[in-house]
Design a protein around this motif. Structure first.
Motif, PDB file in Angstrom:
ATOM      1  N   TYR A 101      58.034  53.301  34.625  1.00  0.00           N
ATOM      2  CA  TYR A 101      57.616  54.543  33.855  1.00  0.00           C
ATOM      3  C   TYR A 101      56.865  55.333  34.984  1.00  0.00           C
ATOM      4  CZ  TYR A 101      59.497  53.725  29.325  1.00  0.00           C
ATOM      5  OH  TYR A 101      60.359  53.391  28.224  1.00  0.00           O
ATOM      6  N   GLY A 102      55.960  54.514  36.085  1.00  0.00           N
ATOM      7  CA  GLY A 102      55.440  55.525  37.010  1.00  0.00           C
ATOM      8  C   GLY A 102      53.989  54.764  37.403  1.00  0.00           C
ATOM      9  N   ALA A 103      53.660  53.819  36.735  1.00  0.00           N
ATOM     10  CA  ALA A 103      52.503  53.177  37.040  1.00  0.00           C
ATOM     11  C   ALA A 103      52.530  52.707  38.387  1.00  0.00           C
ATOM     12  CB  ALA A 103      52.220  52.220  36.182  1.00  0.00           C
ATOM     13  N   PHE A 104      51.476  52.642  39.288  1.00  0.00           N
ATOM     14  CA  PHE A 104      51.553  52.117  40.588  1.00  0.00           C
ATOM     15  C   PHE A 104      51.231  50.657  40.587  1.00  0.00           C
ATOM     16  CE2 PHE A 104      46.995  52.377  40.284  1.00  0.00           C
ATOM     17  CZ  PHE A 104      46.531  51.426  41.413  1.00  0.00           C
ATOM     18  N   ASP A 105      50.433  50.089  39.462  1.00  0.00           N
ATOM     19  CA  ASP A 105      50.261  48.724  39.501  1.00  0.00           C
ATOM     20  C   ASP A 105      49.867  48.458  38.109  1.00  0.00           C
ATOM     21  OD1 ASP A 105      49.771  45.875  40.359  1.00  0.00           O
ATOM     22  OD2 ASP A 105      48.703  46.603  42.043  1.00  0.00           O
ATOM     23  N   PHE A 106      49.520  47.195  37.909  1.00  0.00           N
ATOM     24  CA  PHE A 106      49.159  46.572  36.640  1.00  0.00           C
ATOM     25  C   PHE A 106      47.816  45.346  36.800  1.00  0.00           C
ATOM     26  CE2 PHE A 106      52.147  43.573  37.704  1.00  0.00           C
ATOM     27  CZ  PHE A 106      51.643  42.307  37.128  1.00  0.00           C
ATOM     28  N   VAL A 107      47.085  45.146  35.874  1.00  0.00           N
ATOM     29  CA  VAL A 107      46.134  44.127  35.796  1.00  0.00           C
ATOM     30  C   VAL A 107      46.102  43.279  34.327  1.00  0.00           C
ATOM     31  CG1 VAL A 107      44.250  45.573  35.143  1.00  0.00           C
ATOM     32  CG2 VAL A 107      43.810  43.405  36.102  1.00  0.00           C
ATOM     33  N   SER A 108      46.157  42.311  34.468  1.00  0.00           N
ATOM     34  CA  SER A 108      46.304  41.358  33.111  1.00  0.00           C
ATOM     35  C   SER A 108      44.833  41.084  32.429  1.00  0.00           C
ATOM     36  CB  SER A 108      47.355  40.025  33.441  1.00  0.00           C
ATOM     37  OG  SER A 108      48.535  40.548  34.023  1.00  0.00           O
ATOM     38  N   LYS A 109      44.912  40.941  31.251  1.00  0.00           N
ATOM     39  CA  LYS A 109      43.898  40.407  30.498  1.00  0.00           C
ATOM     40  C   LYS A 109      44.016  38.939  30.411  1.00  0.00           C
ATOM     41  CE  LYS A 109      43.563  44.548  27.325  1.00  0.00           C
ATOM     42  NZ  LYS A 109      43.336  44.804  25.862  1.00  0.00           N
ATOM     43  N   PRO A 110      42.783  38.118  30.403  1.00  0.00           N
ATOM     44  CA  PRO A 110      41.481  38.647  30.786  1.00  0.00           C
ATOM     45  C   PRO A 110      41.348  39.268  32.163  1.00  0.00           C
ATOM     46  CG  PRO A 110      41.480  36.441  30.864  1.00  0.00           C
ATOM     47  CD  PRO A 110      42.716  36.560  30.045  1.00  0.00           C
ATOM     48  N   VAL A 111      40.628  40.311  32.535  1.00  0.00           N
ATOM     49  CA  VAL A 111      40.809  40.883  33.686  1.00  0.00           C
ATOM     50  C   VAL A 111      40.077  40.173  34.640  1.00  0.00           C
ATOM     51  CG1 VAL A 111      40.051  42.968  35.059  1.00  0.00           C
ATOM     52  CG2 VAL A 111      41.046  43.057  32.506  1.00  0.00           C
ATOM     53  N   ASP A 112      40.854  39.834  35.835  1.00  0.00           N
ATOM     54  CA  ASP A 112      40.191  39.105  37.149  1.00  0.00           C
ATOM     55  C   ASP A 112      39.503  40.230  37.715  1.00  0.00           C
ATOM     56  OD1 ASP A 112      40.323  38.447  40.150  1.00  0.00           O
ATOM     57  OD2 ASP A 112      40.242  36.445  38.980  1.00  0.00           O
ATOM     58  N   LEU A 113      38.078  40.259  38.014  1.00  0.00           N
ATOM     59  CA  LEU A 113      37.437  41.287  38.587  1.00  0.00           C
ATOM     60  C   LEU A 113      37.653  41.419  40.013  1.00  0.00           C
ATOM     61  CD1 LEU A 113      33.895  40.755  37.129  1.00  0.00           C
ATOM     62  CD2 LEU A 113      35.807  42.224  36.344  1.00  0.00           C
ATOM     63  N   GLU A 114      38.038  40.472  40.790  1.00  0.00           N
ATOM     64  CA  GLU A 114      38.462  40.485  42.184  1.00  0.00           C
ATOM     65  C   GLU A 114      39.915  41.516  42.264  1.00  0.00           C
ATOM     66  OE1 GLU A 114      38.245  41.034  46.094  1.00  0.00           O
ATOM     67  OE2 GLU A 114      36.631  40.476  44.868  1.00  0.00           O
ATOM     68  N   ALA A 115      40.860  40.876  41.366  1.00  0.00           N
ATOM     69  CA  ALA A 115      41.956  41.638  41.407  1.00  0.00           C
ATOM     70  C   ALA A 115      41.889  43.133  40.729  1.00  0.00           C
ATOM     71  CB  ALA A 115      43.021  40.896  40.455  1.00  0.00           C
ATOM     72  N   LEU A 116      41.053  43.366  40.041  1.00  0.00           N
ATOM     73  CA  LEU A 116      40.822  44.494  39.754  1.00  0.00           C
ATOM     74  C   LEU A 116      40.041  45.423  40.792  1.00  0.00           C
ATOM     75  CD1 LEU A 116      40.448  46.960  37.323  1.00  0.00           C
ATOM     76  CD2 LEU A 116      38.039  46.024  36.792  1.00  0.00           C
ATOM     77  N   ARG A 117      39.089  44.950  41.484  1.00  0.00           N
ATOM     78  CA  ARG A 117      38.600  45.650  42.669  1.00  0.00           C
ATOM     79  C   ARG A 117      39.554  46.033  43.946  1.00  0.00           C
ATOM     80  NH1 ARG A 117      34.650  41.340  42.244  1.00  0.00           N
ATOM     81  NH2 ARG A 117      32.754  42.289  40.913  1.00  0.00           N
ATOM     82  N   ASN A 118      40.591  44.904  43.912  1.00  0.00           N
ATOM     83  CA  ASN A 118      41.619  45.232  44.895  1.00  0.00           C
ATOM     84  C   ASN A 118      42.529  46.500  44.383  1.00  0.00           C
ATOM     85  OD1 ASN A 118      41.068  43.327  46.666  1.00  0.00           O
ATOM     86  ND2 ASN A 118      42.194  41.687  45.831  1.00  0.00           N
ATOM     87  N   LEU A 119      42.848  46.467  43.210  1.00  0.00           N
ATOM     88  CA  LEU A 119      43.731  47.428  42.675  1.00  0.00           C
ATOM     89  C   LEU A 119      42.979  48.926  42.789  1.00  0.00           C
ATOM     90  CD1 LEU A 119      45.604  47.338  39.379  1.00  0.00           C
ATOM     91  CD2 LEU A 119      44.014  49.193  39.898  1.00  0.00           C
ATOM     92  N   VAL A 120      41.783  48.934  42.397  1.00  0.00           N
ATOM     93  CA  VAL A 120      40.796  50.202  42.520  1.00  0.00           C
ATOM     94  C   VAL A 120      40.904  50.650  44.013  1.00  0.00           C
ATOM     95  CG1 VAL A 120      38.709  51.359  42.243  1.00  0.00           C
ATOM     96  CG2 VAL A 120      39.562  49.651  40.366  1.00  0.00           C
ATOM     97  N   ARG A 121      40.584  49.730  44.860  1.00  0.00           N
ATOM     98  CA  ARG A 121      40.704  50.297  46.175  1.00  0.00           C
ATOM     99  C   ARG A 121      41.849  50.768  46.709  1.00  0.00           C
ATOM    100  NH1 ARG A 121      36.841  45.799  46.974  1.00  0.00           N
ATOM    101  NH2 ARG A 121      38.345  44.142  47.091  1.00  0.00           N
ATOM    102  N   THR A 122      42.950  50.103  46.227  1.00  0.00           N
ATOM    103  CA  THR A 122      44.585  50.822  46.723  1.00  0.00           C
ATOM    104  C   THR A 122      44.659  51.955  45.978  1.00  0.00           C
ATOM    105  OG1 THR A 122      45.179  48.450  46.773  1.00  0.00           O
ATOM    106  CG2 THR A 122      46.883  50.090  46.486  1.00  0.00           C
ATOM    107  N   ALA A 123      44.223  52.209  44.830  1.00  0.00           N
ATOM    108  CA  ALA A 123      44.451  53.454  44.005  1.00  0.00           C
ATOM    109  C   ALA A 123      43.682  54.673  44.616  1.00  0.00           C
ATOM    110  CB  ALA A 123      43.902  53.320  42.528  1.00  0.00           C
ATOM    111  N   LEU A 124      42.459  54.351  45.148  1.00  0.00           N
ATOM    112  CA  LEU A 124      41.458  55.259  45.681  1.00  0.00           C
ATOM    113  C   LEU A 124      42.220  55.663  47.119  1.00  0.00           C
ATOM    114  CD1 LEU A 124      37.976  54.037  45.148  1.00  0.00           C
ATOM    115  CD2 LEU A 124      39.417  55.903  43.940  1.00  0.00           C
TER     116      LEU A 124
END
Length: 478
Positions: A101-124
């Protein structure tokens, strides 16, 4: 919150207060100004009226609807806003749907913070690249400004992107222009891509372009031919091993996933993966962790997966030879590379480019094609596509007496496709004999194109090496 903040802004949408707070704290510590919403209505108000965002994180299920509808709206109305989906653990189907549908990535619950940080850096990085594209494409004050909003099909393209696309994907045909437009869009996403097309159409070239034009461009690009790794070594190659984990493991070995960490892993000829390896690959993609053979702990990885196959995977899935769950995980978005038969008008440009390139590599003067030779190339049915064209030109340069390449220098056989298309009278031969003749011609042609390398011949034909040996013995081809 002050909307005039110079910090990049993130929008977090989730109905769980504790998770909203965790995401708010984590993103704030990364230098973002965070806005939160507990439902779709609040999120839409923020998107409509509080200034541009650099990142959006949305839950899948919200009190007043589904996060997928918001992803659709953002892709339509805010095409430069990277949006990622927060999915329940193990809900691979939800993640795949969000990416489609157009999302660039996803993160699963429970959220792994390191994976989240990698995702955020890529998004920025994606957001910053989009801003630079828009700035580069913006008209000067004395230029006429285009009317209408920018949309997904009118994403600004930087000079560097244009240069890379036109230098590496040569041609002016509509087919190759469509590939360029698609690659430009895919570079912004982190979704897995399945690159399809016949042998020699440039599938790895397309994968490298997606990587080089995306936010991971400064990170590794690791390509692996899945059909070239012996099955007994495959797990060690992909995941690595620790010293002493098996006989011959004299030292620690880094696997392909670790080597590509932060970047892109390109799985060429993914259809050749054995079923047991497909299971392990699926788990790594879902969990985003690997454990080396003999290792005691999981190692988190951040890798974008691009795949390719000259085989059509759907029939393999239906036959049970390729796992359907892995197929849908890899084939989130499909990019088809056209054959030369689908873009014959590009052959003169390609021929000129490769003649110059070969001359430079060999340290020889550039050659020219006479009119008849160029016509022969344009009319030829290329079973090996661009790879075959390069081989023909290399051979022609070697055989040509002067600076001009003539038709006889091309040494092109009649293609199996053309021979097979010739009408056959039933009284001349029976169907079995005719089919065997065609198969023999295909084998002989493929062997010549692969310079009698049987491993390469089997790969180009999409059959196993054992099957090729059987067929060669059957027809007495040495």
């Amino acid at each position: 919150m002050n909307t005039d903040s110079p910090l990049p802004r993130a929008l977090v949408i989730d109905d769980e207060p504790d998770l909203r707070e965790l995401l708010d704290i984590t993103l704030s510590r990364m230098g973002l100004a965070v806005e939160t919403a507990e439902d779709l209505a609040s999120a839409r108000r923020l998107l409509a009226g509080s200034g541009p965002f650099a990142l959006c994180l949305t839950d899948m299920r919200l009190p007043d609807g589904n996060g997928l509808s918001l992803i659709k709206e953002i892709s339509r109305d805010h095409p430069d806003l990277p949006v990622a989906m927060i999915t329940a653990y193990g809900k691979v189907e939800d993640a795949v749907t969000a990416l489609k549908y157009g999302a660039f990535d996803f993160v699963s619950k429970p959220v792994d913070l390191e994976a989240l940080r990698n995702l955020v850096r890529t998004a920025l990085q994606i957001h910053q690249d989009d801003l630079e594209r828009a700035e580069a494409a913006a008209p000067s004050d004395d230029e006429e400004k285009p009317s209408g909003r920018s949309g997904p099909d009118r994403t600004p393209v930087s000079d560097r992107e244009t240069r890379l696309l036109t230098e590496r994907l040569i041609g002016t045909s509509e087919a190759i222009q469509k590939v360029r437009r698609t690659i430009s869009k895919l570079a912004r996403s982190q979704a897995p891509v399945m690159i399809t097309g016949a042998s020699g159409t440039g599938k790895e070239l397309a994968a490298r372009l997606i990587h080089d034009l995306g936010p991971r461009a400064e990170q590794p690009f690791v390509a692996v031919n899945c059909g070239a790794i012996p099955s007994e070594l495959m797990e060690s190659e992909f995941f690595g091993h620790v010293k002493g984990s098996f006989t011959g493991a004299d030292s620690d070995k880094e696997g392909l996933f670790e080597a590509a960490n932060g970047g892109t892993l390109f799985l060429d000829e993914v259809a050749d993966l054995p079923l047991n390896m497909q299971v392990k690959l699926l788990r790594v993609i879902q969990e985003k962790t690997v454990r080396p053979i003999g290792g005691r702990s999981e190692q988190r990885i951040d890798v974008r997966i691009l795949s390719a196959s000259h085989k059509t995977l759907k029939p393999l899935v239906e036959a049970g030879d390729f796992r359907h769950d892995l197929y849908y995980r890899l084939n989130v978005i499909e990019l088809h590379m056209p054959t030369l038969g689908e873009r014959p008008e590009d052959i003169p440009l390609l021929a000129r480019h490769f003649l110059d390139s070969i001359a430079e590599q060999w340290g020889e003067p550039a050659r020219e094609l006479d009119g008849a030779a160029l016509e022969s190339l344009t009319r030829h049915a290329f079973s090996g596509n661009v790879r075959e064209l390069i081989n023909i030109l290399q051979r022609a340069i070697t055989l040509a007496d002067g600076q001009t390449i003539q038709s006889r220098d091309l040494s092109m056989d009649e293609s199996p496709q053309q021979e097979a298309a010739a009408p056959v009278r039933p009284e001349d031969r029976n169907l079995d004999d005719y089919i065997e003749d065609v198969e023999r011609q295909v084998l002989e042609h493929a062997l010549k194109e692969a310079r009698y390398n049987k491993t390469e011949t089997a790969r180009q034909l999409g059959i196993t090496f054992r099957s090729l040996r059987y067929k060669l013995k059957k027809y007495g081809i040495d």
